[in-house]
Design a protein around this motif. Structure first.
Motif, PDB file in Angstrom:
ATOM      1  N   VAL A   1      -2.662  58.475   3.051  1.00 34.06           N
ATOM      2  CA  VAL A   1      -2.521  59.824   3.069  1.00 34.06           C
ATOM      3  C   VAL A   1      -1.162  60.615   2.893  1.00 34.06           C
ATOM      4  N   ILE A   2      -0.185  59.738   3.173  1.00 35.82           N
ATOM      5  CA  ILE A   2       1.105  60.111   2.541  1.00 35.82           C
ATOM      6  C   ILE A   2       1.333  60.328   1.092  1.00 35.82           C
ATOM      7  N   ARG A   3       0.675  59.215   0.428  1.00 39.94           N
ATOM      8  CA  ARG A   3       0.672  59.421  -1.148  1.00 39.94           C
ATOM      9  C   ARG A   3      -0.086  60.475  -1.655  1.00 39.94           C
ATOM     10  N   VAL A   4      -1.063  60.794  -0.998  1.00 34.73           N
ATOM     11  CA  VAL A   4      -2.019  61.985  -1.310  1.00 34.73           C
ATOM     12  C   VAL A   4      -1.244  63.357  -1.123  1.00 34.73           C
ATOM     13  N   ALA A   5      -0.569  63.505  -0.009  1.00 32.67           N
ATOM     14  CA  ALA A   5       0.509  64.578   0.002  1.00 32.67           C
ATOM     15  C   ALA A   5       1.364  64.793  -0.942  1.00 32.67           C
ATOM     16  N   GLU A   6       1.745  63.685  -1.101  1.00 29.81           N
ATOM     17  CA  GLU A   6       2.879  63.510  -2.263  1.00 29.81           C
ATOM     18  C   GLU A   6       2.462  63.758  -3.639  1.00 29.81           C
ATOM     19  N   GLN A   7       1.258  63.514  -3.956  1.00 31.54           N
ATOM     20  CA  GLN A   7       0.666  64.008  -5.013  1.00 31.54           C
ATOM     21  C   GLN A   7       0.563  65.264  -5.175  1.00 31.54           C
ATOM     22  N   LEU A   8      -0.069  65.946  -4.076  1.00 29.69           N
ATOM     23  CA  LEU A   8       0.025  67.459  -4.099  1.00 29.69           C
ATOM     24  C   LEU A   8       1.214  68.140  -4.192  1.00 29.69           C
ATOM     25  N   ARG A   9       2.296  67.451  -3.593  1.00 28.03           N
ATOM     26  CA  ARG A   9       3.703  68.096  -3.826  1.00 28.03           C
ATOM     27  C   ARG A   9       3.989  67.831  -5.239  1.00 28.03           C
ATOM     28  N   ASP A  10       3.694  66.805  -6.032  1.00 28.64           N
ATOM     29  CA  ASP A  10       4.165  66.372  -7.303  1.00 28.64           C
ATOM     30  C   ASP A  10       3.476  67.326  -8.530  1.00 28.64           C
ATOM     31  N   CYS A  11       2.253  67.843  -7.977  1.00 28.83           N
ATOM     32  CA  CYS A  11       1.550  68.887  -8.799  1.00 28.83           C
ATOM     33  C   CYS A  11       2.343  70.204  -9.064  1.00 28.83           C
ATOM     34  N   GLY A  12       3.344  70.466  -8.297  1.00 30.28           N
ATOM     35  CA  GLY A  12       3.986  71.827  -8.218  1.00 30.28           C
ATOM     36  C   GLY A  12       3.847  72.501  -7.230  1.00 30.28           C
ATOM     37  N   ASN A  13       3.413  71.938  -5.922  1.00 32.10           N
ATOM     38  CA  ASN A  13       3.273  72.875  -4.626  1.00 32.10           C
ATOM     39  C   ASN A  13       4.270  72.692  -3.767  1.00 32.10           C
ATOM     40  N   THR A  14       4.303  73.425  -2.712  1.00 26.88           N
ATOM     41  CA  THR A  14       4.954  73.374  -1.692  1.00 26.88           C
ATOM     42  C   THR A  14       4.112  72.840  -0.477  1.00 26.88           C
ATOM     43  N   VAL A  15       4.329  71.704   0.227  1.00 22.64           N
ATOM     44  CA  VAL A  15       3.302  70.890   1.478  1.00 22.64           C
ATOM     45  C   VAL A  15       4.178  71.134   2.788  1.00 22.64           C
ATOM     46  N   VAL A  16       3.518  71.691   3.594  1.00 24.56           N
ATOM     47  CA  VAL A  16       4.254  71.817   4.825  1.00 24.56           C
ATOM     48  C   VAL A  16       3.290  71.103   5.934  1.00 24.56           C
ATOM     49  N   VAL A  17       3.598  69.909   6.413  1.00 23.72           N
ATOM     50  CA  VAL A  17       2.824  69.234   7.379  1.00 23.72           C
ATOM     51  C   VAL A  17       3.228  69.178   8.748  1.00 23.72           C
ATOM     52  N   VAL A  18       2.214  69.579   9.847  1.00 29.88           N
ATOM     53  CA  VAL A  18       2.625  69.366  11.092  1.00 29.88           C
ATOM     54  C   VAL A  18       2.340  67.820  11.529  1.00 29.88           C
ATOM     55  N   GLU A  19       3.109  67.102  11.777  1.00 30.43           N
ATOM     56  CA  GLU A  19       3.011  65.561  11.846  1.00 30.43           C
ATOM     57  C   GLU A  19       3.869  64.858  12.976  1.00 30.43           C
ATOM     58  N   HIS A  20       3.115  64.121  13.531  1.00 29.15           N
ATOM     59  CA  HIS A  20       3.853  63.234  14.634  1.00 29.15           C
ATOM     60  C   HIS A  20       4.256  61.711  14.111  1.00 29.15           C
ATOM     61  N   HIS A  21       3.456  61.365  12.807  1.00 28.93           N
ATOM     62  CA  HIS A  21       3.450  59.874  12.554  1.00 28.93           C
ATOM     63  C   HIS A  21       4.708  59.519  11.865  1.00 28.93           C
ATOM     64  N   PRO A  22       5.402  58.574  12.463  1.00 33.69           N
ATOM     65  CA  PRO A  22       6.989  58.111  12.146  1.00 33.69           C
ATOM     66  C   PRO A  22       7.088  57.924  10.500  1.00 33.69           C
ATOM     67  N   ASP A  23       5.942  57.342  10.056  1.00 33.43           N
ATOM     68  CA  ASP A  23       5.961  56.832   8.636  1.00 33.43           C
ATOM     69  C   ASP A  23       6.080  58.388   7.640  1.00 33.43           C
ATOM     70  N   PHE A  24       5.223  59.360   8.330  1.00 35.03           N
ATOM     71  CA  PHE A  24       5.201  60.514   7.628  1.00 35.03           C
ATOM     72  C   PHE A  24       6.612  61.135   7.547  1.00 35.03           C
TER      73      PHE A  24
END
Length: 613
Positions: free
Chosen positions: A512-535
Motif C-alpha cells: 500500500v505504501i508503494r501505491v501511495a508513492e505511485q500516486l504521489r509520483d504522478c504529480g499529486n499531493t497525498v495526505v494520509v491519516v495513519e498509525h503504521h510505523p512503516d508508513f
C-alpha cells in the motif's frame, strides 16, 4: 508562518478540537498525519484540508450547477492558501452501494465490457450456436474468405404477389417443387407460400465485389433485413439444397442476431447488453445478484418433518394456509411430508422453495412475494421476521441475463471473468494476449492490466472483480479506491486517505505504501491519516497532533521529516525509536475460556469450507 508557493498553508485552524494551529503541507509529497486517537488528525486532514479543497472546487461551477451538489462548510480558519482540488478516500466509502462491485469501482468492469464487445462472440443461450448480425460487407467478406468457386445467387424471402414483385423489377424466383427448388419466372410463380426472390446471379471475383455488396444490400432491404445466398461450391454452415436438379449450398443471413437453429432472437452485442445496470441486467434480481425471500434452510428446522411443523414460517400468519395446502396436496406435488427435511431429495426441496409450475402451490418464494405485496400487518410482520437474502437463482448471482452470459471471449463469459480473483484475472489477460495478437496491442488491454496490477500491488490479489463493495472491510475499500485513483490519471490533486493499511497484515503494508508513492509520483499531493510505523517512516513529511486526546489535544506537537520525528519525545517519536515497538508493551493476563464457538464448513466470499473453533 512563512508563505511559499510550493505548499498548502494553514493558519489559525479551529475546527473541532484543533486549537488555533498552523501547519504547512508540501505539494507533490507524501504527508502522514499521525497522533493519538482523538487528538485531531481527522479534523485536520478531512474536516479542514479536504473540506476546503472540495468547497473551492465546487465554487468554480455556476450557481445553477452548485444547487445540485453537496458543498461542505467553510472550515474555521484564519487563512488557507495553496490548496488544490481534493478527493477523500475514507474507510466507510460506498459501503451502502447495493450494485457497486470491485470491478465497477476500479473500471475493470468497464474495460472488460469493451474487450468483449470488440472481440467477443455471441452464442444462442439455448442452442450454444454462434449468433452473428450480418451486413452486406461482412457477408461479402464471408464468401471471399471461403474462396467460393462457381456461380452465386443472391435472393431474399418474400410472400408478395407476382405483380408487386414485377413492379419492383424482379423477374425470377426460387420456388419449391417435388425435387427441391426451381427457378421460375415471376409471371409463372404460384401465389401461395413463401418463395425466394432472386436479386442477382454472378460469379465471384475481385471485379464483382462491388456488385455483390450492392446486391446483398438490395436483398437485405427488400427481405426485411434477411437475405439468402446460394453457391455452387460448399461453404461452412451452408445447407445442401437442390436447384433445378443441381446441388447448391444455401446460407441464410440476417441483420438481426438470430439463432440459425431455433430462430431465437438475441440482443445486439454492445456495451449496454453486458452492463448489469442497463439492458444486460437480470430481470429477476434487477442487477443485484441477490433476492430477498424465505430461504428454506433459514426458515425451517431441517431435522423435523413437514407434518411436524418443520417450516417455521408456515406456523404463523398467512403462512398457515400454505402449510395446509402442502399437507392436502402432498401426493400430487410429489412431496414426502413424513420424513425430515434434511432427507428430502433436491427436487423435493426445490418444490418447497419455488413451487410447481402450472400448480396453485408457488412455494416459499410465492409466499414471500404475497407478503411483500400485502398491506396486512401480519404479512409485514412475517416478512420482517423471516426475511433472508439469497443468491438469485435465475442468474446465479452474476447480475446478468442469459443473453449477456452467452457472449464469450477465449471460451469464457464476462461473468466467468469477473468471478476470477485479481491474481487469476491477470493470468487470463496474459493468455488472451497470447492467443489474440490484435488484443495484445490494444489500449483496452493495457488499461485493464494496469488496474489489475494496482489491485495486486495493494494486496488485493485474492478479491474477485464481482465482489460487492458492501462486503469489503474499510481498509479493503480504501485500497480499491486507491486503484481507481491511480487509474484515473489525475494530477495536481490533493488525495486524503484514512488509514489505508487498516486490516492488513504487517507484511502487506509495504504494498500500500508503494501505491501511495505511485500516486504521489504522478504529480499529486497525498495526505494520509495513519498509525503504521512503516508508513510514517516512508513519508516525505510528517505532522503529529497531540499531545493527548479531546480537549487535551488539538495541537501540532511535531512537523518535519520522519527521521527528525524519531529524535523527538512525542508519543509517536518514542514508538518509532524502539528497536522492537512491541517489546515494552505488557499484555493483560489471559482469561480462561468458558466455552467454544464452533463452525463447520463455513463458506463466504473467499472463505471456502472452513471448520474450526
Amino acid at each position: 508562518m512563512t508563505v511559499d508557493g510550493n505548499s498548502i498553508q494553514l493558519s489559525g485552524v479551529r475546527v473541532n478540537n484543533l486549537q488555533n494551529v498552523s501547519v504547512r503541507i508540501p505539494w507533490h509529497q507524501l504527508t502522514v498525519v499521525c497522533g493519538l486517537s482523538g487528538s485531531g488528525k481527522s479534523s485536520l486532514a478531512f474536516d479542514t484540508l479536504f473540506a476546503e479543497g472540495q468547497r473551492r472546487y465546487v465554487e468554480t461551477f455556476s450557481p445553477y450547477t452548485r444547487q445540485f451538489l453537496d458543498c461542505l462548510e467553510r472550515p474555521d480558519a484564519d487563512r488557507i492558501e495553496g490548496i488544490p482540488p481534493a478527493i477523500a478516500i475514507r474507510q466507510n466509502a460506498w459501503a451502502q452501494q447495493s450494485q457497486g462491485t470491485v470491478g465497477s469501482r476500479t473500471e475493470i468492469y468497464d474495460f472488460l465490457r469493451s474487450l468483449f464487445v470488440r472481440w467477443g462472440t455471441e452464442y444462442c443461450p439455448e442452442c450454444a450456436v454462434e449468433v452473428r448480425a450480418w451486413n452486406p460487407q461482412t457477408v461479402a467478406q464471408h464468401f471471399s474468405d471461403a474462396e467460393v468457386a462457381g456461380r452465386i445467387m443472391v435472393a431474399f424471402p418474400s410472400q408478395e404477389a407476382a405483380d408487386v414483385l414485377l413492379s419492383r423489377g424482379f423477374t425470377r424466383v426460387l420456388q419449391s417443387d417435388r425435387s427441391g427448388l426451381a427457378v421460375v419466372a415471376v409471371e409463372e410463380m404460384e401465389q401461395n407460400g413463401e418463395c425466394l426472390v432472386v436479386v442477382d446471379r454472378l460469379k465471384p471475383g475481385p471485379d464483382s465485389r462491388t456488385r455483390l455488396v450492392e446486391s446483398l444490400a438490395t436483398a437485405f432491404f427488400e427481405g426485411g433485413e434477411q437475405c439468402c445466398v446460394l453457391t455452387e461450391s460448399t461453404v461452412a454452415g451452408a445447407e445442401l439444397v437442390s436447384v433445378d436438379h443441381s446441388e447448391w449450398y444455401q446460407s441464410r443471413f440476417s441483420r438481426e442476431p438470430v439463432c440459425s437453429c431455433c430462430q431465437r432472437a438475441v440482443a445486439h452485442l454492445n456495451d449496454a447488453l453486458l452492463n448489469y445496470r442497463s439492458l444486460g441486467q437480470c430481470s429477476v434480481c434487477q442487477g443485484q445478484g441477490t433476492v430477498a425471500t424465505f430461504d428454506l434452510e433459514a426458515v425451517a428446522d431441517m431435522a423435523a418433518t413437514v407434518e411436524g411443523g418443520a417450516v417455521l414460517v408456515w406456523q404463523e400468519g398467512p403462512g398457515r394456509r400454505q402449510q395446509k395446502q402442502v399437507l392436502e396436496s402432498a401426493a400430487e406435488l410429489g412431496l414426502r411430508t413424513g420424513i425430515p427435511l434434511a432427507e428430502l431429495s433436491v427436487q423435493e426441496r426445490r418444490i418447497l422453495q419455488h413451487g410447481v409450475a402450472g400448480s396453485s402451490f408457488d412455494g416459499l418464494d410465492g409466499l414471500y412475494q404475497r407478503c411483500l405485496e400485502s398491506r396486512a400487518e401480519a404479512a409485514a410482520k412475517l416478512r420482517k421476521k423471516w426475511n433472508s437474502i439469497s443468491r438469485c437463482s435465475a442468474c446465479n448471482g452474476t447480475r446478468l441475463n442469459e443473453d449477456a452470459r452467452a457472449v464469450r471471449l477465449n471460451e469464457v463469459s464476462i461473468a466467468d471473468v469477473l468471478d476470477l480473483s485479481v491474481s487469476r484475472l491477470s493470468e487470463w489477460l496474459q493468455s488472451l494476449a497470447a492467443r489474440l495478437p490484435d488484443v495484445a496491442g490494444s489500449s483496452v488491454l493495457r488499461q485493464l492490466r494496469n488496474r489489475v496490477s494496482y489491485l495486486d500491488d495493494c494486496g488485493l490479489g485474492y478479491v474477485a472483480s464481482s465482489r460487492a463493495l458492501s462486503t469489503l472491510s474499510g481498509g479493503e475499500r480504501q485500497r480499491v479506491a486507491l486503484t481507481s485513483a491511480l487509474g484515473s490519471g489525475l494530477i495536481n490533486t490533493l488525495f486524503v486517505l484514512d488509514e489505508p493499511t487498516a486490516g492488513l497484515h504487517s507484511s502487506d503494508a509495504s504494498r500500500v505504501i508503494r501505491v501511495a508513492e505511485q500516486l504521489r509520483d504522478c504529480g499529486n499531493t497525498v495526505v494520509v491519516v495513519e498509525h503504521h510505523p512503516d508508513f510514517i517512516r516512508a513519508a516525505d513529511h510528517v505532522v503529529e497532533t497531540g499531545p493527548a486526546a479531546g480537549r487535551e489535544g488539538g495541537q501540532i506537537v511535531f512537523e518535519g521529516r520522519a527521521g527528525e520525528l524519531v529524535q523527538s519525545q512525542t508519543p509517536t517519536g518514542k514508538l518509532l525509536s524502539r528497536p522492537t515497538p512491541g517489546e515494552a508493551l505488557q499484555s493483560p493476563p489471559r482469561r480462561r475460556p468458558s466455552g467454544w464457538l464452533r463452525f463447520d464448513n463455513a463458506t463466504c466470499h473467499n472463505v471456502i469450507g472452513v471448520s474450526g473453533a
